[in-house]
Scaffold this motif. Structure first.
Motif, mmCIF file in Angstrom:
data_model
loop_
_atom_site.group_PDB
_atom_site.id
_atom_site.type_symbol
_atom_site.label_atom_id
_atom_site.label_comp_id
_atom_site.label_asym_id
_atom_site.label_seq_id
_atom_site.Cartn_x
_atom_site.Cartn_y
_atom_site.Cartn_z
ATOM 1 N N PRO A 14 76.104 -13.663 63.598
ATOM 2 C CA PRO A 14 76.664 -14.988 63.897
ATOM 3 C C PRO A 14 76.973 -15.168 65.380
ATOM 4 O O PRO A 14 78.058 -15.604 65.751
ATOM 5 N N LEU A 67 86.758 -18.222 54.362
ATOM 6 C CA LEU A 67 86.144 -17.030 53.778
ATOM 7 C C LEU A 67 86.615 -16.804 52.349
ATOM 8 O O LEU A 67 85.846 -16.366 51.492
ATOM 9 N N ILE A 82 75.318 -22.256 52.623
ATOM 10 C CA ILE A 82 74.356 -21.307 53.206
ATOM 11 C C ILE A 82 73.263 -22.067 53.945
ATOM 12 O O ILE A 82 72.886 -21.721 55.071
ATOM 13 N N PHE B 160 82.845 -12.691 58.748
ATOM 14 C CA PHE B 160 81.803 -13.708 58.587
ATOM 15 C C PHE B 160 80.438 -13.052 58.660
ATOM 16 O O PHE B 160 79.541 -13.378 57.878
ATOM 17 N N TYR B 161 80.291 -12.106 59.595
ATOM 18 C CA TYR B 161 79.025 -11.380 59.699
ATOM 19 C C TYR B 161 78.705 -10.692 58.374
ATOM 20 O O TYR B 161 77.584 -10.803 57.856
ATOM 21 N N ARG B 163 79.838 -11.467 55.458
ATOM 22 C CA ARG B 163 79.583 -12.468 54.429
ATOM 23 C C ARG B 163 78.135 -12.940 54.484
ATOM 24 O O ARG B 163 77.469 -13.073 53.452
ATOM 25 N N ILE B 164 77.622 -13.132 55.699
ATOM 26 C CA ILE B 164 76.220 -13.541 55.831
ATOM 27 C C ILE B 164 75.306 -12.460 55.256
ATOM 28 O O ILE B 164 74.331 -12.754 54.556
ATOM 29 N N GLN B 165 75.628 -11.192 55.517
ATOM 30 C CA GLN B 165 74.794 -10.122 54.965
ATOM 31 C C GLN B 165 74.844 -10.153 53.436
ATOM 32 O O GLN B 165 73.838 -9.899 52.768
ATOM 33 N N TRP B 167 75.170 -12.848 51.592
ATOM 34 C CA TRP B 167 74.272 -13.943 51.190
ATOM 35 C C TRP B 167 72.835 -13.461 51.193
ATOM 36 O O TRP B 167 72.066 -13.739 50.280
ATOM 37 N N LEU B 168 72.480 -12.766 52.277
ATOM 38 C CA LEU B 168 71.083 -12.363 52.409
ATOM 39 C C LEU B 168 70.721 -11.321 51.371
ATOM 40 O O LEU B 168 69.555 -11.224 50.971
#
Lengths: 200, 329
Positions: A14, A67, A82, B160-161, B163-165, B167-168
């Motif tokens: 990010p 979050l 997303i 957040f980082y 969380r993105i992982q 999702w992926l």
């Protein structure tokens, strides 16, 4: 190649979010510091410190709220989030696409008032923590100190108390007004910046 | 003679580097850390109990964190005007706390790192040497409040980082998409893109179709193709059953379309992505299979030539490549 393996493990980072947020935070802190300085008659350094503190409070609490809420949302709505985060667009085939404008506007209004409330509370807590010109909460009234009525002239005392009361209430309301104006200004500018970015 | 003086000089210079001027210095603490680490090694080799070795290792980590923090603090090592000491000390504490957690130690370590670094800064300011609360002066209090929320923000970014992982991991096909337009994420160039789940779906479909159609009599194929939609649903269900259940599987829709191609047919197998994507009108993956009649039974039997019309058998061949097509079929 261990380096490329490491990079592949990192995935999507990010970094843009961090850059944009730092920039928007700086803008918000600068604007709110100006408003706070004008309304509360503070020094430059103090107003910047106050603005930085209340903005960091709301930003970090906002992240925690996002979050934790994001994990609880239904899958379809999470997919829209997303889609926005990764591709900067909403998925038109998603069942939430019709309700989305309403959801966004409601979320924005809630965000505005919660950040306002947290900024106000944060500022008053900060001022109390720093022992600086605390807002006198209880004004001494005539009934509470009957002992002094005989010794001091009651008329003068009550008149001074009465004089003090509107001043303190205006002091408190100047806080609420200053933070409200500061919050409104920074929100407006940030929304304008985000819209510019969306169209660019 | 010359060598002796040289050795003495070297020893002198080594001594000034290695020996601290005063006992109350960071070098002493680093030595303490080394000493307890050696002791823990010694304890382990002598078969001492786990508790003893554990205490020794813990002490060595704590001394290491304190010593390096102290060294950076006294030497005023700075990056962009910020003192590095609490961050490095916090990192060492995090590695010590979470390093033994196995595979997933990086996530809690990174998330708590800013907060622990804040604690490293705050504790000396808030506690006196007698471990009693003391009130720091107002400017320090202001700094501490700012620093606390700053470290909370940094921790949220790490979160957040991760969380993105997450999702992926749930939707691996998202990684294959372009994130050029994103306001949030950035892909470091040079990463290998993982295989989309749609490709595995199509491979699965190919296997099912081959099992059903290959080396079957041609009339069977014609009958099978009469009910394409029913077969589509059956294959879709089969794919869902065979894949490990991941949230992404529901977002791939399977479709099949037959075209006549000379004596036989071409089957277009399509995996249509119905999830979030960067493409304006979505995309799908396509794999074409050729179903062709063959004159002879491939494996067994010797057909008597000329007497009857030879039975036609089907042979299924599929293309290897799975092109990605923009739009909807």
């Amino acid at each position: 190649m261990p380096i490329t393996d490491f990079l592949a493990d990192l995935g999507l980072m990010p970094l843009r979010a961090i850059a944009f947020q730092s920039m928007l935070l700086l803008v918000a802190i600068a604007l709110e510091a100006i408003v706070l300085r004008q309304h509360l008659r503070l020094g430059y350094q103090t107003s910047v410190q106050y603005a930085a503190t209340i903005n960091l409070i709301t930003t970090s609490l906002g992240w925690i709220a996002f979050l934790s809420l994001e994990a609880l949302l239904p899958w379809a709505l999470r997919q829209q989030i997303i889609s926005y985060v990764l591709f900067n667009r909403f998925d038109p085939t998603n069942p939430w696409i019709d309700a989305l404008p309403v959801v966004i506007v409601v979320a924005a209004i809630i965000a505005f008032f919660t950040t306002y409330w947290f900024k106000l509370q944060g500022l008053s807590l900060l001022v109390r923590l720093l022992d600086r010109e605390t807002v006198p909460r209880v004004t001494v009234s005539v009934e509470e100190s009957p002992r002094y009525n005989s010794t001091r002239r009651p008329v003068a005392w009550s008149s001074s108390a009465r004089k003090q009361q509107p001043e303190t209430s205006s002091r408190g309301s100047s806080y609420t007004l200053a933070v409200l104006q500061a919050n409104a200004l920074s929100f407006t500018v940030i929304v304008i910046l985000l819209l510019l970015r969306l169209n660019a | 003679m010359f060598i002796l003086t040289f050795l003495r000089q070297t020893w002198e210079s080594i001594k000034t580097v290695l020996l601290p001027d005063r006992y109350f210095s960071w070098l002493t603490v680093i030595y303490l850390s080394l000493f307890s680490w050696l002791m823990s090694l010694l304890g382990r080799s002598l078969g001492a109990s786990n508790i003893t070795v554990g205490i020794m290792t813990t002490l060595s980590w704590i001394f290491l964190a304190v010593g390096i923090g102290w060294a950076l603090e006294t030497n005023q090592v700075k990056l962009f005007g910020l003192s590095l000491a609490p961050w490095v000390a916090g990192a060492i504490v995090c590695i010590f706390l979470f390093g033994s957690w196995g595979d997933n130690w990086l996530q809690p370590a990174l998330i708590t790192w800013p907060l622990i670094s804040f604690a490293v800064v705050a504790v000396p300011n808030l506690l006196s040497w007698e471990l009693q609360y003391k009130k720091p002066p107002a400017p320090v209090r202001q700094q501490l409040v700012l620093l606390f929320f700053l470290s909370l923000l940094l921790s949220s970014w790490f979160q957040f980082y991760f969380r993105i992982q997450n999702w992926l991991q749930a939707y691996p096909s998202l990684v294959a998409d372009t994130v050029e337009d994103s306001n949030f994420v950035y892909r470091i160039p040079g990463q290998t893109l993982p295989l989309s789940a749609g490709v595995t779906h199509l491979t699965e479909a190919e296997m099912i179709i081959k099992a059903e159609l290959d080396s079957k009599p041609w009339p069977w194929i014609e009958r099978w193709l009469l009910n394409v939609e029913g077969q589509e649903q059956a294959i879709q269900r089969q794919i869902q059953l065979n894949q490990q259940s991941s949230p992404e599987d529901d977002l791939w829709r399977f479709e099949m379309q037959p075209f006549s191609n000379g004596p036989g047919y071409t089957l277009e197998l399509r995996a249509i992505w119905t999830g979030p994507t960067a493409e304006e009108s979505g995309y799908y993956l396509e794999k074409s299979c050729q179903v062709m009649p063959v004159g002879q039974a491939p494996a067994y039997g010797s057909p008597t030539p000329g007497s009857v019309v030879p039975t036609q058998w089907a042979r299924v061949t599929c293309d290897l490549e799975v092109p990605r097509v923009t739009g909807r079929p």
